[in-house]
Structures are given as structure tokens and as C-alpha cells.
Scaffold this active site. Structure first.
Site, PDB file in Angstrom:
ATOM      1  N   TRP A   1       0.873  -1.023   0.033  1.00 60.93           N
ATOM      2  CA  TRP A   1      -0.047   0.180   0.033  1.00 60.93           C
ATOM      3  C   TRP A   1       1.006   1.100   0.048  1.00 60.93           C
ATOM      4  O   TRP A   1       1.910   1.290   0.868  1.00 60.93           O
ATOM      5  CB  TRP A   1      -0.753   0.094   1.174  1.00 60.93           C
ATOM      6  CG  TRP A   1      -1.815   1.093   1.322  1.00 60.93           C
ATOM      7  CD1 TRP A   1      -2.896   1.309   0.543  1.00 60.93           C
ATOM      8  CD2 TRP A   1      -2.030   1.973   2.602  1.00 60.93           C
ATOM      9  NE1 TRP A   1      -3.442   2.529   1.109  1.00 60.93           N
ATOM     10  CE2 TRP A   1      -3.005   2.858   2.291  1.00 60.93           C
ATOM     11  CE3 TRP A   1      -1.368   2.122   3.698  1.00 60.93           C
ATOM     12  CZ2 TRP A   1      -3.470   3.776   2.992  1.00 60.93           C
ATOM     13  CZ3 TRP A   1      -1.835   3.182   4.697  1.00 60.93           C
ATOM     14  CH2 TRP A   1      -2.985   3.722   4.304  1.00 60.93           C
TER      15      TRP A   1
ATOM     16  N   ASP B   1      -0.520  -3.833  10.501  1.00 64.02           N
ATOM     17  CA  ASP B   1      -1.542  -3.001   9.742  1.00 64.02           C
ATOM     18  C   ASP B   1      -2.900  -3.922   9.337  1.00 64.02           C
ATOM     19  O   ASP B   1      -2.829  -4.438   8.605  1.00 64.02           O
ATOM     20  CB  ASP B   1      -1.191  -2.127   8.692  1.00 64.02           C
ATOM     21  CG  ASP B   1      -2.195  -1.324   8.153  1.00 64.02           C
ATOM     22  OD1 ASP B   1      -3.143  -1.042   8.943  1.00 64.02           O
ATOM     23  OD2 ASP B   1      -1.840  -0.466   7.253  1.00 64.02           O
TER      24      ASP B   1
ATOM     25  N   LYS C   1     -13.305   0.708   7.307  1.00 64.56           N
ATOM     26  CA  LYS C   1     -14.080  -0.313   6.441  1.00 64.56           C
ATOM     27  C   LYS C   1     -15.248  -1.164   7.262  1.00 64.56           C
ATOM     28  O   LYS C   1     -16.204  -1.230   6.874  1.00 64.56           O
ATOM     29  CB  LYS C   1     -13.128  -1.378   5.921  1.00 64.56           C
ATOM     30  CG  LYS C   1     -11.736  -0.655   5.453  1.00 64.56           C
ATOM     31  CD  LYS C   1     -11.519   0.043   4.092  1.00 64.56           C
ATOM     32  CE  LYS C   1     -10.287   0.699   4.412  1.00 64.56           C
ATOM     33  NZ  LYS C   1      -9.736   1.427   3.191  1.00 64.56           N
TER      34      LYS C   1
END
Ligand code: KET
Length: 401
Positions: free
Chosen positions: A130, A211, A246
Site C-alpha cells: 500500500w 496494519d 471499512k
């Protein structure tokens, strides 16, 4: 004064998401960003979240500053969700947890904290990454490097190469890992592979930074936290950045957490103090509204159970889209192996599509996928999946044959 500055190239994810919204194709599909869309193509307001928000309006409280570390109820809930209700490390008071500005804020506070503790370390990040991981740790002053992760030949994990790399890292190197739903590849480690990673992290004295931004969207809320819990159980010192963006669909409320599992309660106290110092100097305190919304859902037994069902609904819908794509591509593109749609977990699938194919998808079909070939699966639903597989069949057969 500022004419000498470089033009910001923009973010590869947010930039293409913006381009999608400007496109006028009647059947366009947005597979760019890691947002969960429901079957109707809307970003849901979860009923559990709406219930708490109604309470906050009906019974308003003053919008005071939260403490630097955030709401106590929020921090307790982060520990329960991420580490499990029966976590020994939490029970022993060895986990320092703060409320943060989303997962990104947790990474930033963690990065600044580590820069103070281990200024000479390097940060190793999966290849591919990412992109913001490099930006955040680079921005905190760390050199960032990449460890092998993805094998394009198998569209799976390059586990041996990854392990060989980890075995060669010097003590106190920071290693960024994704416990579940790896972004961008959707390729995760098995439990046996995690055990091997944990052994090397311990032997080499490395500092794992986990993460976890998609907990509950892979295999389940508990299952997806396996690596976090196994590392805490193994006695490793580990940092965990978690995001509720999310799994509670509260992206803009900026709700995340940073936890540091320490060797003792007194060490955790020291760490908590340093985390507060970092927060104070960069943004002072976390958001009141988002904090109360998340704590309200997670600390109410009924709403918590309801939320688990809502997350299960999202997870199952993503899995169903993966099955539909696989089924349709098998029929439309015999010879094209689309089983990776089934194997990869969570929001993302790494397609390996070429730049030419991605451009053709955008220009001819209004199908937007970012340049790395990462597909955000929740942009698909039963009304647009046929168009997606038609488009894919078109560019794969036309451009490569
Ligand atoms: N970590 C990972 C791995 C991640 O994919 C995201 C967001 C975040 C952290 C940020 O979480 P937040 O709570 O929003 O600060 N990823 C999606 C959006 C983005 O790029 O910011 C994405 O990859 O599309």
C-alpha cells in the site's frame, strides 16, 4: 515564496477514484478504492452505527476535547476486538492502546513513536505495498525497503523469499505486516506460515508493526486477527494499527487505534506516555463524534452482536462476487485461470493486468482499476458483474492474443 515547489503527483488511488467520478460512461464501474459498497452500489450506513448516532442527537453532550489517548471505552473496545476478550497480554495490563485518526493516524503515531525509540532502524514493507506505507514511514524519517511478498507466477505468496529476507535483517529492524486481507494483493499467510514468521521475528529481535485495516472482511472477526493474537501470545513486542473505516463503514469519521504490546505493565505505561506526547504535538486529540459512535456500538452487547452480523453480510457479499466473477470468466474466457479471485481474501484482488489492458478497460468499458492492477472487489454487484466480466474477457482476449 513557493514557486519552487514540485507539483504533487497525486495519489494513485484517490486520483483514479476522482477520474472515475468525472467519467460519463453509462455503465461505469469503480474498482479503484478500498471502500465497501453494498449490493445497490451504495456506501452503507450500518444500522448499528445509525442507532448510536440517533442516541447522540437525542441526548446531546458537550463536544469537549477528548484526552490525548482518546476515550477509555473506545480504547477498551479496540483491545477486545483486536486482541480478543480473553487476551492474556491485555489482562496483564501490557498493552498500551490509544484512539487514533483512522488507521493512517495510527501508523503515523506509531512511526513517530518508533523514530524516537529506534532512530537508526529501517522499515521493511511488503513488495508490493500500500503506497502510503512508504510515504508514512519515509515521512517520519525512516529509510524504507521492500521484502519479497507476492509471486506473479502463482498469484500467491513468495513465502520462501520473504523468509530468507526476514532472516537476514538486523535486530530492531521494523517489519510492516498485514495480518489479513493484504493490500494490494489479497494474498495472506496461513497459520503455519505465521508461526514461522513469528519464530524469525523473535530470534532476530525484529519489531513487527501490524496494519489491520480489514478485520472481519476476510475469514471472520476472530480468524482475521490470528497473527496479532499469536504474536502477543508468543511474547513479542508488537505494534498494531487497526482501522474501523471499512468494517464499521465510518471512513470520514477517522476511527482507528494504535496498540503496543509490551513486556510488562510498567513498560506499557512508559509507552502510553510517549504515544500521548506524539499525539499532543501532531493533532492533540482524536475526534469526539467518531469515538462515541465506535465505542457506542462496540460496548453495547446487542449492537455489538448486530455489528458482527453486518460485517458477516459484507464479507459474504464480497465472497459471492468473487465466486460470480470466477464462474462467469470460466465460461467467457476458457483458458484464463481466474481461480485467484477465489483464493485471494478481503477487498482486493491482484489481477496482473497490463497497463494496456487497464487503459482499455477504462476507455472502452468505463471499468476503473488502479495502475497496479489491484481490483477493489466490493465495487461489483449482481447488476454490474456481467459488464465487468464481459469487459475483462474483451481486453484479455483482444489485447493479449
Ligand atoms: N492500512 C491499509 C492496509 C489500508 O488499505 C488503508 C486504506 C489504511 C490503512 C487507511 O485506513 P484509514 O482508517 O482510512 O486511515 N486503504 C484504502 C484507502 C486509502 O488508500 O486510503 C485503499 O487502499 O484503497
Amino acid at each position: 515564496m513557493f514557486k519552487h515547489l514540485q507539483q504533487y503527483a497525486g495519489d494513485p488511488i484517490f486520483g483514479l477514484n476522482d477520474a472515475f467520478h468525472r467519467n460519463t460512461h453509462p455503465r461505469k464501474i469503480n474498482l479503484t478504492i478500498g471502500l465497501y459498497y453494498d449490493e445497490a452500489g451504495r456506501i452503507p450506513i450500518l444500522p448499528s452505527v445509525a442507532a448510536v448516532e440517533r442516541r447522540l442527537v437525542d441526548d446531546p453532550a458537550p463536544r469537549v476535547y477528548l484526552p490525548m489517548e482518546g476515550l477509555q471505552g473506545y480504547r477498551d473496545a479496540v483491545q477486545r476486538v483486536v486482541f480478543g476478550a480473553d487476551s492474556q497480554a491485555v489482562a496483564e495490563g501490557r498493552v498500551a492502546t490509544i484512539q487514533t485518526l483512522g488507521g493512517t493516524g495510527a501508523l503515523k503515531v506509531g512511526a513517530d513513536f518508533l523514530k524516537g525509540a529506534y532512530p537508526d532502524s529501517e522499515v521493511w514493507i511488503s513488495d508490493p505495498a500500500w503506497d502510503n506505507h512508504h510515504a508514512i514511514f519515509g515521512g517520519a524519517g525512516f529509510p524504507t525497503r521492500s521484502y519479497p511478498y507476492y509471486d506473479p507466477a502463482t498469484k500467491g505468496l513468495a513465502f520462501d523469499a520473504m523468509m530468507e529476507c526476514l532472516r537476514g535483517l538486523p535486530s530492531r529492524t521494523i517489519v510492516l505486516l498485514h495480518p489479513c486481507c493484504h493490500n494490494p494483493t489479497g494474498v495472506d499467510l496461513s497459520r503455519e506460515q505465521w508461526e514461522e514468521v513469528i519464530a524469525v521475528l523473535g530470534e532476530r529481535g525484529l519489531i513487527p508493526f501490524l496494519d489491520i485495516a480489514y478485520q472481519g472482511l476476510g475469514d471472520g472477526m476472530e480468524e482475521d486477527a490470528y497473527a496479532v493474537r499469536a504474536m502477543a501470545q508468543a511474547g513479542l513486542t508488537v505494534l498494531v494499527a487497526n482501522s474501523f473505516s471499512k468494517n464499521l463503514s465510518v471512513y470520514g469519521e477517522r476511527c482507528g487505534g494504535l496498540s503496543v504490546v509490551c513486556g510488562s505493565e510498567s513498560e506499557a505505561d512508559l509507552v502510553l506516555g510517549q504515544l500521548k506526547a506524539v499525539v499532543r504535538r501532531i493533532y492533540s486529540s482524536a475526534p469526539w463524534h467518531g469515538g462515541h459512535v465506535v465505542a457506542g456500538v462496540l460496548n453495547d452487547a446487542k449492537l455489538y452482536a448486530q455489528w458482527l452480523d453486518e460485517v458477516a453480510g459484507m464479507r459474504e457479499r464480497i465472497a459471492q462476487m468473487r465466486r460470480m466473477v470466477h464462474e462467469q470468466l470460466t465460461a467467457k474466457l476458457p483458458g484464463y485461470d481466474s481461480a485467484y479471485f477465489l483464493r485471494q481474501r478481503g477487498m482486493f484482488t491482484y489481477s496482473g493486468l497490463s497497463q494496456e489492458q487497464l487503459l482499455a478497460l477504462r476507455e472502452r468499458h468505463g471499468v476503473y482499476i488502479i495502475d497496479s492492477g489491484r481490483i477493489a472487489v466490493p465495487g461489483l454487484n449482481s447488476s454490474n458483474v456481467e459488464h465487468f466480466t464481459d469487459a475483462l474477457a474483451d481486453v484479455v482476449s483482444v489485447v493479449t492474443h
